[in-house]
Design a protein around this motif. Structure first.
Motif, short mmCIF file in Angstrom:
data_model
loop_
_atom_site.label_atom_id
_atom_site.label_comp_id
_atom_site.label_asym_id
_atom_site.label_seq_id
_atom_site.Cartn_x
_atom_site.Cartn_y
_atom_site.Cartn_z
N GLU A 247 0.61 6.25 11.84
CA GLU A 247 0.44 7.57 11.19
C GLU A 247 -0.97 7.57 10.77
O GLU A 247 -1.18 6.79 9.85
CB GLU A 247 1.80 7.68 10.40
CG GLU A 247 1.43 9.18 9.27
CD GLU A 247 1.41 10.29 10.22
OE1 GLU A 247 0.43 11.19 9.86
OE2 GLU A 247 2.10 10.45 11.17
N ALA A 248 -1.60 8.88 10.91
CA ALA A 248 -2.95 8.82 10.46
C ALA A 248 -3.15 9.22 9.05
O ALA A 248 -4.00 8.86 8.26
CB ALA A 248 -3.78 9.72 11.39
N ILE A 249 -2.02 9.99 8.55
CA ILE A 249 -2.22 10.37 7.29
C ILE A 249 -1.33 9.59 6.19
O ILE A 249 -0.39 9.24 6.14
CB ILE A 249 -1.54 12.03 7.09
CG1 ILE A 249 -2.17 12.96 8.00
CG2 ILE A 249 -1.65 12.51 5.72
CD1 ILE A 249 -1.59 14.34 8.21
N GLY A 250 -2.13 9.18 5.10
CA GLY A 250 -1.76 8.00 4.22
C GLY A 250 -0.52 8.54 3.38
O GLY A 250 0.34 7.82 3.46
N SER A 251 -0.60 9.57 3.01
CA SER A 251 0.77 10.21 2.24
C SER A 251 1.76 10.21 2.92
O SER A 251 3.24 9.83 2.78
CB SER A 251 0.51 11.28 1.32
OG SER A 251 0.33 12.43 2.44
N THR A 252 1.84 10.73 4.39
CA THR A 252 2.89 10.71 5.41
C THR A 252 3.32 9.45 5.65
O THR A 252 4.60 9.25 5.88
CB THR A 252 2.55 11.50 6.53
OG1 THR A 252 1.97 12.97 6.15
CG2 THR A 252 3.55 12.01 7.60
N ASP B 123 0.93 -1.26 0.04
CA ASP B 123 -0.08 0.15 -0.22
C ASP B 123 0.75 1.41 0.19
O ASP B 123 0.37 2.36 0.10
CB ASP B 123 -1.02 -0.10 1.33
CG ASP B 123 -2.10 -1.18 0.96
OD1 ASP B 123 -2.08 -1.45 0.05
OD2 ASP B 123 -2.51 -1.64 2.36
N VAL B 124 2.18 1.19 -0.06
CA VAL B 124 3.07 2.43 -0.05
C VAL B 124 2.87 3.47 -1.14
O VAL B 124 2.56 4.58 -0.89
CB VAL B 124 4.49 2.02 -0.11
CG1 VAL B 124 5.38 3.36 -0.40
CG2 VAL B 124 4.91 1.20 1.27
N PHE B 125 2.36 2.87 -2.38
CA PHE B 125 2.20 3.94 -3.34
C PHE B 125 0.49 4.12 -3.73
O PHE B 125 0.34 4.65 -4.66
CB PHE B 125 2.70 3.05 -4.58
CG PHE B 125 4.15 3.01 -4.47
CD1 PHE B 125 5.07 4.16 -4.23
CD2 PHE B 125 4.75 1.79 -4.65
CE1 PHE B 125 6.69 3.75 -3.96
CE2 PHE B 125 6.05 1.37 -4.63
CZ PHE B 125 6.98 2.59 -4.20
N GLU C 22 2.21 1.43 10.95
CA GLU C 22 0.69 1.24 10.78
C GLU C 22 0.09 2.31 10.46
O GLU C 22 0.70 3.55 10.57
CB GLU C 22 -0.01 0.57 11.82
CG GLU C 22 0.31 -0.89 12.28
CD GLU C 22 0.10 -1.98 11.15
OE1 GLU C 22 -0.71 -1.55 10.43
OE2 GLU C 22 0.51 -3.20 11.48
N TRP C 23 -0.83 2.43 9.50
CA TRP C 23 -1.57 3.62 8.88
C TRP C 23 -2.89 3.82 9.59
O TRP C 23 -3.65 2.59 9.67
CB TRP C 23 -1.82 3.27 7.30
CG TRP C 23 -2.67 4.65 6.93
CD1 TRP C 23 -2.95 5.88 7.32
CD2 TRP C 23 -2.93 4.57 5.42
NE1 TRP C 23 -3.72 6.28 6.21
CE2 TRP C 23 -3.63 5.87 5.10
CE3 TRP C 23 -2.80 3.74 4.42
CZ2 TRP C 23 -4.22 6.05 3.94
CZ3 TRP C 23 -3.38 3.86 3.15
CH2 TRP C 23 -3.95 5.16 3.00
N GLY C 24 -3.23 4.64 10.59
CA GLY C 24 -4.51 4.83 11.05
C GLY C 24 -4.25 5.95 12.18
O GLY C 24 -3.30 6.26 12.55
N ASP C 25 -5.35 6.23 12.68
CA ASP C 25 -5.54 7.09 13.82
C ASP C 25 -5.22 6.27 15.18
O ASP C 25 -6.05 5.60 15.54
CB ASP C 25 -7.13 7.73 13.76
CG ASP C 25 -7.23 8.87 14.85
OD1 ASP C 25 -6.60 8.66 15.96
OD2 ASP C 25 -7.80 9.95 14.38
N THR C 26 -4.28 7.00 15.76
CA THR C 26 -3.78 6.32 17.05
C THR C 26 -4.75 6.35 18.05
O THR C 26 -4.88 5.45 18.80
CB THR C 26 -2.30 6.93 17.53
OG1 THR C 26 -1.30 6.45 16.68
CG2 THR C 26 -1.83 6.50 18.92
N ILE C 27 -5.59 7.44 18.13
CA ILE C 27 -6.55 7.84 19.59
C ILE C 27 -7.67 6.79 19.16
O ILE C 27 -8.36 6.05 20.01
CB ILE C 27 -6.82 9.26 19.79
CG1 ILE C 27 -5.49 9.92 20.00
CG2 ILE C 27 -7.66 9.30 20.84
CD1 ILE C 27 -4.79 9.44 21.12
N GLY D 249 4.43 20.53 10.16
CA GLY D 249 4.50 19.55 11.47
C GLY D 249 3.84 18.16 11.24
O GLY D 249 4.10 17.25 11.99
N GLU D 250 3.08 18.12 10.17
CA GLU D 250 2.42 16.68 9.96
C GLU D 250 3.39 15.57 9.72
O GLU D 250 3.22 14.59 9.81
CB GLU D 250 1.25 16.84 8.90
CG GLU D 250 0.15 17.83 9.25
CD GLU D 250 -0.63 17.82 7.90
OE1 GLU D 250 -0.35 17.45 7.03
OE2 GLU D 250 -1.82 18.39 8.21
#
Length: 507
Positions: A238-243, A115-117, A262-267, A182-183
């Protein structure tokens, strides 16, 4: 023998590639294209170099060479090389061809690059209509064909050069991106400082729950490598996919294969869980979370199944303590330590935050509060602080350090000097002296209780400088001299005006 290129030349070449987009595409968009192309060029050059080495050793035995290439760190499918794309750069369809090549690479390396690209499309209309897009991408391919960007090891000397170039690009993009920087990026010297404060050791599992481009994680890993060991594991979310994609590529380019990001919202949706579906614990937890995030997940926090908010639910519009409490819960019992960057409001704001802060101090988890200079972080000029927590503290003391006045001033961004400023902070933290003049103070639990657990640094570190005593008689004498001088000048002006006829002479 191939002539080697130095780091500065590579940095200059990759930054020059951005000229292809300037004036046409916003930097927040084209950064992903440039960074991804650097990644593709690296894979292609390493693959080509290894193939040539096997060819030199085994001669005309393509089947044997193909078998040997299967043992490489990654697989580069046929037709997906940078050079395949470069040869066809003047043919329509550059965007589609590049996307197909990236997807083929992802499929061939699914365990490392899944899923990196998916959030990066060179065939996007963001690059303009088809003819303009094709032209821009042809120029980009030519930029990376620059002989300075021959990324074979024989040419660059050390793989770290590639990772350094990637970090260089990220930092330059961050300086141009303003508030959104900062993102994805924490300034290198701040990452270095946090890594030294938490002191990662051989065998540690290290986590950053808001990892951005993973620079802070890698600084921790480097601390261990510099001690002579590669035995550690890096974890992140990390919550933002591109980051998140930047982080995965960054780790790959730095040779950090022992990681899980992992990709997703930590909270709202923490993904770093153990075999029992509970939060995984780590030896070291570090983060530079978004400051005072307004929409952090307050609505579901009360019913959090992991019990992260048992000390209190943070305010709806300020998520600082949501991240802090999450990190606290992921420290390994007895040995975990943690470093987190926060805005100063975390130290003194009341209501729910005041109650949470009090409980953390009462539980003897807070170890140090370190005030940093202003304008260190991209996108904000406000000064921040680093909080250090430990699971093994025996007493309730907290070391306060005011490092806010020592920095190297820049035009737009200030920075810390590694040898001078960072070294002083780290040595002061480790020494834990009762007090150093106008710089640090070791506060006991009772003192903080008397202050109602307000942790504002000036309450503990006295930085007051006595003003020089004023000689009132000297000031009076100076004032009288100035009055006389002013009267003389006034009389002289009157004379000039009369000579010029602007004033009538008295009869």
């Amino acid at each position: 023998m191939t002539n080697q290129v130095n780091q500065a030349e590579i940095n200059q070449a990759v930054w020059a590639a951005c000229d292809t987009f300037r004036g046409t595409v916003d930097p927040s968009i084209y950064k992903d294209f440039v960074l991804t192309m650097l990644f593709l060029k690296f894979l292609s050059d390493v693959w080509r170099e290894h193939y040539e080495l096997y060819e030199a050793e085994y001669g005309d035995a393509p089947e044997l060479i193909a078998e040997m290439m299967k043992n490489e760190r990654f697989v580069l499918p046929e037709g997906a090389s940078f050079y395949d794309l470069y040869r066809q750069r003047h043919t329509p369809g550059n965007g589609e061809r590049i996307d197909k090549a990236l997807h083929a690479i992802e499929e061939a390396n699914i365990t490392k690059l899944r899923d990196v690209f998916q959030d990066i499309s060179f065939n996007s209309t963001k690059l303009g209509e088809e003819k303009q897009k094709n032209d821009i991408l042809a120029h980009l391919l030519e930029d990376f064909a620059d002989e300075r960007l021959d990324l074979r090891l024989a040419h660059i000397g050390n793989q770290d050069v590639i990772g350094n170039a990637y970090e260089y690009l990220i930092s330059r993009f961050a300086s141009e991106a303003g508030k959104t920087a900062g993102e994805f990026y924490t300034p290198a010297e701040v990452s270095e400082l946090i890594a030294e404060l938490v002191d990662p050791q051989e065998g540690d599992e290290i986590c950053d729950p808001t990892c951005g481009s993973a620079s802070l994680l890698m600084k921790c890993g480097r601390q261990i490598r510099e001690k002579g060991s590669k035995k550690y594991a890096l974890y992140g979310q990390e919550a933002i996919g591109s980051t998140w994609a930047l982080a995965k590529m960054n780790l790959f380019l730095h040779g950090e294969d022992n990681h899980r990001v992992e990709w997703g919202d930590t909270i709202r949706n923490p993904k770093l869980l153990d075999g029992d579906d509970r939060l995984k614990h780590f030896d070291v937890v570090v983060a530079n979370p978004p400051f005072s995030l307004a929409k952090w997940g307050h609505a579901t926090a009360q019913d959090d199944r992991f019990g992260r908010f048992r000390r209190g639910v943070p305010p709806k519009t300020k998520g600082d303590y949501a991240f802090i409490l999450h990190m606290i819960e992921t420290m390994k019992p007895g040995i975990g330590r943690m470093g987190v960057v926060v805005p100063h409001g975390v130290l003194f704001r009341g209501a729910a935050e005041g109650k949470i802060r009090r409980k953390l101090v009462e539980e003897h988890k807070l170890d140090a509060v370190i005030g940093l200079p202003e304008k260190l972080f991209f996108g904000t000029g406000i000064p921040a602080a680093i909080l250090i927590f430990k699971q093994d503290k025996e007493d309730g003391s907290v070391l306060f350090i005011d490092a806010s006045r020592e920095f190297i001033k820049g035009t737009n961004q200030n920075r810390l000097d590694t040898e001078k400023h960072i070294k002083k902070i780290v040595e002061t933290y480790r020494a834990r002296e009762p007090e150093t003049d106008k710089y640090s103070y070791l506060a006991q639990f009772g003192e903080m209780a008397e202050n109602d657990f307000n942790l504002n640094i000036p309450r503990y570190v006295d930085t007051f400088e006595e003003e020089e005593e004023i000689d009132l008689m000297a000031v009076r004498a100076e004032r009288e001299a100035l009055k006389k001088e002013l009267a003389d000048l006034d009389a002289q002006m009157q004379g000039y005006l009369q000579e010029l006829g602007y004033l009538e002479t008295a009869q």
